[in-house]
Design a protein around this motif. Structure first.
Motif, PDB file in Angstrom:
ATOM      1  N   UNK A  94      40.268  31.639 -12.918  1.00 13.09           N
ATOM      2  CA  UNK A  94      39.093  30.760 -12.928  1.00 13.09           C
ATOM      3  C   UNK A  94      38.526  30.614 -14.331  1.00 13.09           C
ATOM      4  N   UNK A  95      38.088  29.405 -14.655  1.00 11.83           N
ATOM      5  CA  UNK A  95      37.526  29.173 -15.981  1.00 11.83           C
ATOM      6  C   UNK A  95      35.996  29.177 -15.951  1.00 11.83           C
ATOM      7  N   UNK A 101      36.108  29.213  -8.793  1.00 12.29           N
ATOM      8  CA  UNK A 101      35.014  29.768  -9.586  1.00 12.29           C
ATOM      9  C   UNK A 101      34.949  31.254  -9.281  1.00 12.29           C
ATOM     10  N   UNK A 102      34.919  32.067 -10.301  1.00 12.03           N
ATOM     11  CA  UNK A 102      34.800  33.505 -10.132  1.00 12.03           C
ATOM     12  C   UNK A 102      33.346  33.850  -9.857  1.00 12.03           C
ATOM     13  N   UNK A 109      33.034  31.589  -0.263  1.00  9.89           N
ATOM     14  CA  UNK A 109      34.038  30.624   0.196  1.00  9.89           C
ATOM     15  C   UNK A 109      34.056  29.366  -0.662  1.00  9.89           C
ATOM     16  N   UNK A 110      32.861  28.867  -0.979  1.00 10.17           N
ATOM     17  CA  UNK A 110      32.772  27.667  -1.820  1.00 10.17           C
ATOM     18  C   UNK A 110      33.315  27.931  -3.219  1.00 10.17           C
ATOM     19  N   UNK A 111      32.989  29.098  -3.763  1.00 11.06           N
ATOM     20  CA  UNK A 111      33.488  29.446  -5.104  1.00 11.06           C
ATOM     21  C   UNK A 111      35.012  29.560  -5.103  1.00 11.06           C
TER      22      UNK A 111
END
Length: 96
Positions: free
Chosen positions: A56-57, A88-89, A81-83
Motif C-alpha cells: 500500500x502507498x 490502504x494500510x 474492509x474499506x481500507x
C-alpha cells in the motif's frame, strides 16, 4: 531460455519502452506499432514477468481509547474492509 523484453524490442525494431507500453496497454502506441510488438511477442513466445503485489502507498492511522467498545469495533471492521479494498494500510492503536 525465455526471451527477454529487450529481445522482443529488437525483433520488433522498437524500443524497450514501446514494448512496455504495449504490455501495459498504453494509448501512447499507434495501432500499427502495437500489432508489430504483439506479433513479436507471439513469435518469440514472450511471457512477461508477473509483478509482485505492491505494498500500500497510503497509510491511515487511528488512535482511540474505545477500541473495545462493540459499537466502535463494528465501525473499525468496516473501516478495515474499506481500507483493504482500496489498498490502504490501516494502523490502529489504543493509547491505554
Amino acid at each position: 531460455m525465455k526471451p527477454t523484453m529487450e529481445e522482443v524490442a529488437a525483433y520488433a525494431k522498437v524500443s524497450r519502452a514501446t514494448v512496455s507500453r504495449v504490455l501495459s496497454d498504453s494509448s501512447k502506441v499507434s495501432p500499427d506499432k502495437r500489432q508489430i510488438v504483439l506479433d513479436a511477442i507471439d513469435h518469440l513466445n514472450y511471457q512477461p514477468h508477473k509483478k509482485p503485489a505492491q505494498a500500500p502507498s497510503v497509510t491511515l492511522g487511528m488512535i482511540s481509547k474505545r477500541l473495545r467498545d462493540p459499537f466502535y469495533a463494528r465501525i473499525l471492521e468496516g473501516l478495515q474492509g474499506a481500507c483493504k479494498l482500496q489498498k490502504v494500510l490501516l494502523s490502529i492503536d489504543d493509547p491505554q
